[in-house]
Design an enzyme around this catalytic site. Sequence first.
Site, mmCIF file in Angstrom:
data_model
loop_
_atom_site.group_PDB
_atom_site.id
_atom_site.type_symbol
_atom_site.label_atom_id
_atom_site.label_comp_id
_atom_site.label_asym_id
_atom_site.label_seq_id
_atom_site.Cartn_x
_atom_site.Cartn_y
_atom_site.Cartn_z
ATOM 1 N N CYS A 170 0.845 -1.199 0.000
ATOM 2 C CA CYS A 170 0.000 0.000 0.000
ATOM 3 C C CYS A 170 0.883 1.253 0.000
ATOM 4 O O CYS A 170 1.618 1.489 -0.945
ATOM 5 C CB CYS A 170 -0.950 -0.068 1.188
ATOM 6 S SG CYS A 170 -2.225 1.190 1.211
ATOM 7 N N ASP A 227 -9.439 -2.206 -7.455
ATOM 8 C CA ASP A 227 -8.899 -1.325 -6.430
ATOM 9 C C ASP A 227 -9.477 0.074 -6.596
ATOM 10 O O ASP A 227 -9.243 0.744 -7.605
ATOM 11 C CB ASP A 227 -7.371 -1.274 -6.560
ATOM 12 C CG ASP A 227 -6.694 -0.613 -5.378
ATOM 13 O OD1 ASP A 227 -7.333 0.230 -4.720
ATOM 14 O OD2 ASP A 227 -5.516 -0.924 -5.123
ATOM 15 N N HIS A 259 -8.222 -3.311 -3.174
ATOM 16 C CA HIS A 259 -7.025 -2.838 -2.499
ATOM 17 C C HIS A 259 -6.673 -3.768 -1.335
ATOM 18 O O HIS A 259 -7.537 -4.429 -0.769
ATOM 19 C CB HIS A 259 -7.265 -1.415 -1.975
ATOM 20 C CG HIS A 259 -6.012 -0.697 -1.587
ATOM 21 N ND1 HIS A 259 -5.092 -0.284 -2.515
ATOM 22 C CD2 HIS A 259 -5.516 -0.347 -0.381
ATOM 23 C CE1 HIS A 259 -4.086 0.317 -1.897
ATOM 24 N NE2 HIS A 259 -4.325 0.277 -0.595
#
Length: 290
Positions: A170, A227, A259
């Site tokens: 991330c 995502d 995500h």
Amino acid sequence: MLVKDSDLDSPVPGLPLSRRTFAGTSLAAGFAAAVRPALGQSVIQTSAEGLKAGDIAVRGGDGIPVRAYWVQPLGKGPFPTVLVVSEIFGLHEYIRDICRRLARQGYQAIAPNVFQRQGDPSTVSSVAEIQSGIVARVPDLQVLGDLDACAAWAAANGGDPGRLGITGFCWGGRIAWLYAAHNPQLRAAVAWYGRLDGVSTENTPRHPVDLAASIYAPVLGLYGGKDQAIPLADVETLREGLARAGRRAELVVYPEAGHAFHADYRPSYRSDDAMDGWRRMLAWFRSHQL
């Protein structure tokens, strides 16, 4: 469900919008889609038995001691080293477990607490507050300096300076791209759903799409087709930029993943895609002599 360490290296078949303006509400939505448990407790739990592991302090690029978690196999080494960069939630148990999983594969792994100067994400319950109150205040140059310091510490403490890699998740996935354009000694990088574009600020002046021609190390990027935080247009923009620049990279999109599909402590976790990505990461490192 407890997943065994041996399961992580099993082969699982996998599949090989506008700039700048997307990063605000969509990015927050992507993070908020799976708010983490307070301690980031992994579904996969990897024992430190048979490994050397512990909390260390590394003098950062600005001279300030930075806390970090370190793991390596038993023995003298030298071992190939992988720097591990966390999500916005910091150095919690999931990231520590990632380090232990890598050590089980023969790597020395070091995860620095890159947010410690700005705050402790574990004390903040709101994702928006973590982003605005802590993450937005962290300069890229500070993080890159801390990673350089960890690489130097590793080389002096059982790591092989000629075999250095990085992986990030991330927020840390974006940093993995940046570090691949920062350190010419880096052997390979793997970025898990790292943001590729966004608003340029004093702390974050450039993004991966701006750095395609400057990448030193080969990078594997792992992304989710659903995502909400990272538009597929950004993935394609970077893919095209890397191809034009002749840089060694591979971008893999998992069509049904959102995500944080590797984060096994969050509802966004997709075990098949996560394990396939892990297998690809190990293969990427090994194919580049790491």
